[in-house]
Design a protein around this motif. Structure first.
Motif, PDB file in Angstrom:
ATOM      1  N   ARG A   1     -13.456  13.444  -1.086  1.00 45.13           N
ATOM      2  CA  ARG A   1     -13.132  14.377  -2.167  1.00 45.13           C
ATOM      3  C   ARG A   1     -12.183  13.737  -3.167  1.00 45.13           C
ATOM      4  O   ARG A   1     -12.286  13.957  -4.378  1.00 45.13           O
ATOM      5  CB  ARG A   1     -12.520  15.646  -1.587  1.00 45.13           C
ATOM      6  CG  ARG A   1     -12.354  16.770  -2.596  1.00 45.13           C
ATOM      7  CD  ARG A   1     -12.000  18.067  -1.913  1.00 45.13           C
ATOM      8  NE  ARG A   1     -11.952  19.160  -2.851  1.00 45.13           N
ATOM      9  CZ  ARG A   1     -11.766  20.432  -2.500  1.00 45.13           C
ATOM     10  NH1 ARG A   1     -11.659  20.745  -1.209  1.00 45.13           N
ATOM     11  NH2 ARG A   1     -11.733  21.378  -3.411  1.00 45.13           N
TER      12      ARG A   1
ATOM     13  N   ARG B   1      -5.821  22.555 -10.229  1.00 46.21           N
ATOM     14  CA  ARG B   1      -6.833  23.369 -10.899  1.00 46.21           C
ATOM     15  C   ARG B   1      -6.267  24.048 -12.141  1.00 46.21           C
ATOM     16  O   ARG B   1      -6.897  24.048 -13.203  1.00 46.21           O
ATOM     17  CB  ARG B   1      -7.390  24.408  -9.937  1.00 46.21           C
ATOM     18  CG  ARG B   1      -8.319  23.844  -8.876  1.00 46.21           C
ATOM     19  CD  ARG B   1      -9.013  24.962  -8.113  1.00 46.21           C
ATOM     20  NE  ARG B   1      -9.995  24.435  -7.173  1.00 46.21           N
ATOM     21  CZ  ARG B   1      -9.728  24.149  -5.907  1.00 46.21           C
ATOM     22  NH1 ARG B   1      -8.499  24.324  -5.447  1.00 46.21           N
ATOM     23  NH2 ARG B   1     -10.666  23.674  -5.121  1.00 46.21           N
TER      24      ARG B   1
ATOM     25  N   ASP C   1      -7.896  19.600  -5.459  1.00 43.82           N
ATOM     26  CA  ASP C   1      -7.265  20.171  -4.271  1.00 43.82           C
ATOM     27  C   ASP C   1      -5.776  19.888  -4.368  1.00 43.82           C
ATOM     28  O   ASP C   1      -5.361  18.729  -4.363  1.00 43.82           O
ATOM     29  CB  ASP C   1      -7.851  19.540  -3.011  1.00 43.82           C
ATOM     30  CG  ASP C   1      -7.353  20.211  -1.730  1.00 43.82           C
ATOM     31  OD1 ASP C   1      -6.286  20.861  -1.780  1.00 43.82           O
ATOM     32  OD2 ASP C   1      -8.019  20.071  -0.688  1.00 43.82           O
ATOM     33  N   SER C   2      -4.965  20.928  -4.468  1.00 44.15           N
ATOM     34  CA  SER C   2      -3.525  20.733  -4.672  1.00 44.15           C
ATOM     35  C   SER C   2      -2.853  20.034  -3.511  1.00 44.15           C
ATOM     36  O   SER C   2      -1.717  19.575  -3.627  1.00 44.15           O
ATOM     37  CB  SER C   2      -2.847  22.082  -4.942  1.00 44.15           C
ATOM     38  OG  SER C   2      -3.183  22.544  -6.235  1.00 44.15           O
ATOM     39  N   ARG C   3      -3.536  19.931  -2.363  1.00 39.95           N
ATOM     40  CA  ARG C   3      -2.954  19.188  -1.238  1.00 39.95           C
ATOM     41  C   ARG C   3      -2.771  17.718  -1.581  1.00 39.95           C
ATOM     42  O   ARG C   3      -1.945  17.025  -0.985  1.00 39.95           O
ATOM     43  CB  ARG C   3      -3.846  19.339  -0.005  1.00 39.95           C
ATOM     44  CG  ARG C   3      -3.770  20.719   0.643  1.00 39.95           C
ATOM     45  CD  ARG C   3      -4.712  20.824   1.807  1.00 39.95           C
ATOM     46  NE  ARG C   3      -6.108  20.698   1.398  1.00 39.95           N
ATOM     47  CZ  ARG C   3      -7.136  20.742   2.249  1.00 39.95           C
ATOM     48  NH1 ARG C   3      -6.922  20.869   3.535  1.00 39.95           N
ATOM     49  NH2 ARG C   3      -8.383  20.629   1.783  1.00 39.95           N
TER      50      ARG C   3
END
Length: 403
Positions: free
Chosen positions: A6, A75, A188-190
């Motif tokens: 990803r 996002r 993905d904020s991770r």
């Protein structure tokens, strides 16, 4: 290399976005402007205000990008940036007056800052091992440079083909919306919470003494911060002026419009090459030396542009000034991370990009010179000499961690 598939997809989409926004703003606005000026009856000075707004809002929103990334996450930040870009393109396609043109270019500047290298280099650095960090940052920056190659060619082909210039901006809007949607799939904020391995294994300079994590307030007290910011200012000042007026200047010296547009593409190709080459060269040479090389090339390129009465001199301008912008952009990004650490790099890079707001004066000052003196050569000489002075000053830049 990447922490996940990803993350690799995110890198690809970020690179495509940088390709697109570079191609459709700074790289090609100067190619489309003559058609807009002819239809809308603007002066060179009035048209230059659009580049002024573009550069101003890119600089002003660069610090905002750091805070936006922190507060809105991946996002949210890129959704807002994509919406601003799409709205700007839509307004350009529909503009019939100077006010709408300036609002549109202001939106494009704000969107550019939210989407481009200030937030994206940080995101990329968080998704790859630090051993590969500089190489991947160089690859990402090269994607933007490649957009600079494509933009002028596409714009020139469309205009010469008899198409309405408004179609170009509608196409840019549609592509922006598609890329923004694709990014939301991979974001993905991770990624913002992950940390690359071997955080200090970057370049010979970083290996010598690993940087501590400086805060923005601390960085503002370092002379190195202002030298790096000054170099970035010079690069944008020259590049934005070139993007806005090089075609007009070269045709005024007797070269064809097609050849002048090709020089912008050669300029962009050299720019893209320099960014990618920087990612490789920094493994063997300190980023400070790459910065000095970039500033020296800036001086040569702008002086060549001043006297580009023959195709050969125009080629020298395109190769040297293109190389200069790409190498300075890469070297300043790497130096900011090497000198002040990764953790607060979005805020520090954003503050450095505030220096680029001075570039807003470039298109207007250049256009005004053209209106008053009937040509642009005198002001391009001044720009070249200014870059030479900054190159000399860069000889004295030092890693603040070694102070």
């Amino acid at each position: 290399m990447f922490v996940s598939a990803r993350a690799a997809g995110l890198f690809l989409v970020l690179s495509l976005i940088f390709f697109h926004i570079t191609a459709s703003t700074f790289a090609s606005l100067g190619v489309v402007l003559p058609a807009m000026i002819a239809e809308l009856q603007w002066s060179w000075t009035e048209a230059g205000f659009g580049f002024t707004a573009l550069a101003l809002f890119t600089g002003l929103f660069s610090p905002v990008a750091a805070e936006s990334l922190k507060r809105l996450g991946l996002r949210g930040n890129y959704a807002v940036g994509g919406a601003a870009m799409a709205a700007g393109f839509a307004m350009l396609a529909a503009t019939h007056g100077l006010a709408a043109y300036l609002i549109a270019t202001s939106l494009l500047g704000a969107g550019f800052a939210l989407l481009a290298n200030v937030p994206s280099t940080f995101v990329i650095a968080q998704t790859v091992s630090a051993r590969r960090r500089n190489f991947m940052i160089g690859a990402y920056l090269a994607a933007g440079g490649a957009g600079g190659v494509a933009g002028p060619l596409i714009a020139h082909a469309l205009i010469e083909g008899g198409e309405d210039w408004r179609l170009y901006w509608r196409f840019a809007m549609a592509l922006m919306l598609a890329l923004a949607a694709a990014l939301l799939i991979f974001a993905d904020s991770r990624f913002l919470k992950s940390a690359p391995e071997d955080a200090n294994a970057t370049t010979p300079e970083a290996d010598k003494m690993a940087p501590r994590e400086w805060t923005l307030k601390e960085a503002l007290r370092s002379p190195a911060f202002y030298l790096i910011g000054g170099a970035l200012m010079a690069a944008y000042f020259c590049s934005v002026s070139v993007s806005s007026w090089a075609v007009t200047h070269l045709t005024g010296l007797g070269l064809s419009a097609g050849f002048a547009s090709a020089m912008l593409s050669l300029h962009a190709a050299s720019n893209a090459f320099a960014r990618a080459a920087g990612g490789v060269a920094v493994k063997s040479f300190r980023a400070r030396y790459l910065l000095i090389a970039g500033l020296a090339a800036e001086a040569v390129g702008m002086l060549a542009l001043s006297f580009a009465t023959t195709p050969a001199i125009a080629v020298i301008f395109a190769l040297f000034e293109g190389f200069a912008f790409g190498m300075i952009l890469f070297a300043t990004t790497v130096l900011a991370i090497e000198y002040f650490g990764l953790k607060n790099s979005p805020a520090i890079l954003g503050a450095m990009n505030l220096f680029a707001t001075v570039a807003m004066l470039g298109p207007t000052l250049t256009g005004l010179t053209g209106d008053l003196l009937g040509g642009f050569s005198p002001i391009f000489i001044v720009y070249g000499l200014g870059a030479a002075v900054l190159g000399a000053a860069a000889l004295f830049i030092r890693n603040p961690n070694e102070a």
